[in-house]
Design a protein around this motif. Structure first.
Motif, PDB file in Angstrom:
ATOM      1  N   SER A 253       0.825  -1.208   0.000  1.00 12.76           N
ATOM      2  CA  SER A 253       0.000   0.000   0.000  1.00 12.76           C
ATOM      3  C   SER A 253       0.862   1.262   0.000  1.00 12.76           C
ATOM      4  O   SER A 253       0.465   2.302  -0.534  1.00 12.76           O
ATOM      5  N   THR A 254       2.068   1.177   0.566  1.00 13.74           N
ATOM      6  CA  THR A 254       2.955   2.335   0.641  1.00 13.74           C
ATOM      7  C   THR A 254       3.690   2.595  -0.658  1.00 13.74           C
ATOM      8  O   THR A 254       3.827   3.740  -1.096  1.00 13.74           O
ATOM      9  N   PHE A 255       4.174   1.538  -1.305  1.00 13.66           N
ATOM     10  CA  PHE A 255       5.057   1.724  -2.450  1.00 13.66           C
ATOM     11  C   PHE A 255       4.462   1.354  -3.812  1.00 13.66           C
ATOM     12  O   PHE A 255       4.927   1.844  -4.834  1.00 13.66           O
ATOM     13  N   GLU A 256       3.468   0.481  -3.856  1.00 18.02           N
ATOM     14  CA  GLU A 256       3.022  -0.034  -5.142  1.00 18.02           C
ATOM     15  C   GLU A 256       1.593   0.323  -5.527  1.00 18.02           C
ATOM     16  O   GLU A 256       1.310   0.553  -6.701  1.00 18.02           O
ATOM     17  N   ALA A 257       0.690   0.336  -4.562  1.00 24.60           N
ATOM     18  CA  ALA A 257      -0.724   0.540  -4.889  1.00 24.60           C
ATOM     19  C   ALA A 257      -0.953   1.919  -5.498  1.00 24.60           C
ATOM     20  O   ALA A 257      -0.405   2.921  -5.040  1.00 24.60           O
ATOM     21  N   HIS A 258      -1.781   1.974  -6.542  1.00 22.17           N
ATOM     22  CA  HIS A 258      -2.075   3.231  -7.210  1.00 22.17           C
ATOM     23  C   HIS A 258      -3.340   3.895  -6.673  1.00 22.17           C
ATOM     24  O   HIS A 258      -3.647   5.033  -7.041  1.00 22.17           O
ATOM     25  N   SER A 259      -4.074   3.183  -5.843  1.00 20.35           N
ATOM     26  CA  SER A 259      -5.302   3.766  -5.312  1.00 20.35           C
ATOM     27  C   SER A 259      -5.662   3.075  -4.000  1.00 20.35           C
ATOM     28  O   SER A 259      -5.142   2.009  -3.672  1.00 20.35           O
ATOM     29  N   PHE A 260      -6.570   3.707  -3.281  1.00 27.12           N
ATOM     30  CA  PHE A 260      -7.078   3.131  -2.041  1.00 27.12           C
ATOM     31  C   PHE A 260      -7.747   1.786  -2.317  1.00 27.12           C
ATOM     32  O   PHE A 260      -7.534   0.811  -1.587  1.00 27.12           O
ATOM     33  N   ILE A 261      -8.528   1.711  -3.378  1.00 23.49           N
ATOM     34  CA  ILE A 261      -9.241   0.479  -3.711  1.00 23.49           C
ATOM     35  C   ILE A 261      -8.255  -0.647  -4.014  1.00 23.49           C
ATOM     36  O   ILE A 261      -8.425  -1.782  -3.567  1.00 23.49           O
ATOM     37  N   GLU A 262      -7.213  -0.314  -4.772  1.00 22.05           N
ATOM     38  CA  GLU A 262      -6.218  -1.337  -5.108  1.00 22.05           C
ATOM     39  C   GLU A 262      -5.528  -1.859  -3.860  1.00 22.05           C
ATOM     40  O   GLU A 262      -5.308  -3.059  -3.714  1.00 22.05           O
ATOM     41  N   ALA A 263      -5.193  -0.957  -2.940  1.00 19.87           N
ATOM     42  CA  ALA A 263      -4.552  -1.366  -1.695  1.00 19.87           C
ATOM     43  C   ALA A 263      -5.485  -2.227  -0.854  1.00 19.87           C
ATOM     44  O   ALA A 263      -5.072  -3.240  -0.268  1.00 19.87           O
ATOM     45  N   MET A 264      -6.747  -1.840  -0.775  1.00 21.39           N
ATOM     46  CA  MET A 264      -7.729  -2.622  -0.020  1.00 21.39           C
ATOM     47  C   MET A 264      -7.948  -4.002  -0.635  1.00 21.39           C
ATOM     48  O   MET A 264      -8.092  -5.003   0.072  1.00 21.39           O
ATOM     49  N   GLN A 265      -7.954  -4.046  -1.955  1.00 17.10           N
ATOM     50  CA  GLN A 265      -8.141  -5.332  -2.629  1.00 17.10           C
ATOM     51  C   GLN A 265      -6.976  -6.264  -2.346  1.00 17.10           C
ATOM     52  O   GLN A 265      -7.151  -7.461  -2.088  1.00 17.10           O
ATOM     53  N   TYR A 266      -5.772  -5.710  -2.386  1.00 21.75           N
ATOM     54  CA  TYR A 266      -4.581  -6.518  -2.085  1.00 21.75           C
ATOM     55  C   TYR A 266      -4.642  -7.036  -0.653  1.00 21.75           C
ATOM     56  O   TYR A 266      -4.355  -8.207  -0.395  1.00 21.75           O
ATOM     57  N   GLU A 269      -7.237  -9.935  -0.484  1.00 20.02           N
ATOM     58  CA  GLU A 269      -6.802 -11.156  -1.147  1.00 20.02           C
ATOM     59  C   GLU A 269      -5.574 -11.758  -0.476  1.00 20.02           C
ATOM     60  O   GLU A 269      -5.405 -12.978  -0.420  1.00 20.02           O
ATOM     61  N   ASN A 270      -4.714 -10.896   0.041  1.00 17.92           N
ATOM     62  CA  ASN A 270      -3.487 -11.354   0.664  1.00 17.92           C
ATOM     63  C   ASN A 270      -3.752 -11.965   2.037  1.00 17.92           C
ATOM     64  O   ASN A 270      -3.217 -13.017   2.384  1.00 17.92           O
ATOM     65  N   SER A 271      -4.598 -11.305   2.810  1.00 20.87           N
ATOM     66  CA  SER A 271      -4.800 -11.710   4.203  1.00 20.87           C
ATOM     67  C   SER A 271      -5.659 -12.954   4.364  1.00 20.87           C
ATOM     68  O   SER A 271      -5.526 -13.687   5.349  1.00 20.87           O
ATOM     69  N   ILE A 272      -6.538 -13.194   3.401  1.00 24.98           N
ATOM     70  CA  ILE A 272      -7.459 -14.316   3.547  1.00 24.98           C
ATOM     71  C   ILE A 272      -6.720 -15.649   3.608  1.00 24.98           C
ATOM     72  O   ILE A 272      -7.221 -16.637   4.149  1.00 24.98           O
ATOM     73  N   GLN A 273      -5.491 -15.673   3.084  1.00 27.72           N
ATOM     74  CA  GLN A 273      -4.695 -16.893   3.109  1.00 27.72           C
ATOM     75  C   GLN A 273      -4.406 -17.365   4.533  1.00 27.72           C
ATOM     76  O   GLN A 273      -4.220 -18.554   4.779  1.00 27.72           O
ATOM     77  N   ALA A 274      -4.362 -16.420   5.466  1.00 31.93           N
ATOM     78  CA  ALA A 274      -3.983 -16.757   6.834  1.00 31.93           C
ATOM     79  C   ALA A 274      -5.169 -17.179   7.700  1.00 31.93           C
ATOM     80  O   ALA A 274      -4.970 -17.691   8.806  1.00 31.93           O
ATOM     81  N   VAL A 275      -6.387 -16.983   7.217  1.00 30.34           N
ATOM     82  CA  VAL A 275      -7.551 -17.205   8.069  1.00 30.34           C
ATOM     83  C   VAL A 275      -7.637 -18.650   8.553  1.00 30.34           C
ATOM     84  O   VAL A 275      -7.709 -18.923   9.758  1.00 30.34           O
ATOM     85  N   MET A 276      -7.643 -19.598   7.622  1.00 28.68           N
ATOM     86  CA  MET A 276      -7.768 -20.999   8.020  1.00 28.68           C
ATOM     87  C   MET A 276      -6.512 -21.506   8.714  1.00 28.68           C
ATOM     88  O   MET A 276      -6.574 -22.313   9.642  1.00 28.68           O
ATOM     89  N   GLU A 277      -5.368 -21.006   8.263  1.00 28.88           N
ATOM     90  CA  GLU A 277      -4.101 -21.513   8.795  1.00 28.88           C
ATOM     91  C   GLU A 277      -3.823 -21.031  10.211  1.00 28.88           C
ATOM     92  O   GLU A 277      -3.352 -21.795  11.047  1.00 28.88           O
TER      93      GLU A 277
END
Length: 296
Positions: A253-266, A269-277
């Protein structure tokens, strides 16, 4: 681990001070690691923590080409080793790093091997273009100036001793910030404060560095490495996948995302991997009573 900096998921002193900085001899603080051989970089394991020490105290840990190469090898080994959870970068002998070795540059203008494509190779200071999959902490003592300041910005967190000094001292010698300083510093402390340091080359104390947001902790002299290792152990005690996914999302979100929506989407999608684990097992531990009095 990647090389692309742009995708990273970090009283006036005259020139005579810098010359003393580069020419001065050994500090009174001289840990045993410095006597273990002539390696310019020394590493040691502390459980799941790796310490990486710049071992050129006679030059205030100024980095020459060989040191840069050894730093890259050490950080590469750290990032690839799944049994390691965090690294601590420090300087042997009482100083963090005085920047690039100007003596080497003066004697051999070709000593800096600058790969202009930042995706294809290291920076002059070594690991400055690298990004890591797990936390790095800098234990800063003495001088962290010029390229040394840039190396400290490579870390996620900086534990700084009271007498430490930061600054873009290379301003006095016509040496640009080419190891991420103009990229990480404005993101870390804001453009106005970053330009204060970049344009003036002035030194700042540990206290001012803390007020600016460069230093995360200020500790007594001689204690930075100890406190940094303890901090690394503390963050290594948490469920690692969840923490490192959050870390990656913050960098994105600091260096790559071009928008708030893009950062939120990342983030989603990124965090959901940890939910079950990790999240479901964590919820079960909470239900059983663990962690309820804010005890970690």
């Amino acid at each position: 681990m990647f090389w692309n900096v742009a995708a990273v998921k970090t009283p006036a002193t005259r020139g005579a001070t810098v010359l003393r900085l580069l020419r001065a001899g050994l500090s009174s603080h001289y840990p045993p690691e410095a006597q273990e051989g002539k390696m310019n970089v020394v590493t040691k394991r502390h459980g799941t923590i790796m310490t990486i020490g710049i071992n050129r105290p006679e030059a205030r840990n100024a980095v020459n080409s060989e040191t840069a190469s050894q730093l890259v090898k050490s950080f590469t080994a750290f990032d690839k080793d799944a049994s390691l959870t965090a690294a601590v970068l420090y300087g042997v002998g009482g100083n963090f790093c005085a920047g690039y070795d100007l003596k080497e540059l003066a004697h051999n203008a070709g000593s800096i091997k600058l790969e202009q494509d930042v995706t294809k190779g290291p920076g002059p200071m070594g690991p400055s273009r690298m990004q890591f999959s797990k936390p790095v902490i800098a234990a800063v003592s003495g001088y962290a100036v010029a390229g040394g300041l840039e190396l400290s910005l490579l870390a996620d967190l900086r534990v700084v001793e009271q007498s430490a000094v930061f600054g873009v001292f290379c301003r006095r010698f016509g040496v640009p910030l080419i190891d991420g300083g103009t990229v990480r510093l404005p993101k870390l402390i804001g453009l106005s404060r970053a330009l204060d340091l970049i344009l003036t080359g002035r030194p700042i104390s540990a206290q001012e560095a803390y007020e600016f947001g460069i230093a995360n902790r200020v500790v007594q002299d001689g204690q930075a490495l100890h406190h940094a290792i303890e901090l690394a152990k503390e963050i290594s005690s948490f469920p690692q996948r969840c923490m490192n996914l959050d870390r990656a999302s913050a960098y994105y979100s600091t260096f790559e995302a071009h928008s708030f929506i893009e950062a939120m989407q990342y983030e989603t999608e990124n965090s959901i991997q940890a939910v079950m684990e990790e999240s479901v097992p964590g919820a079960r531990r909470f239900k059983s009573g663990e962690g309820r009095s804010v005890k970690f």
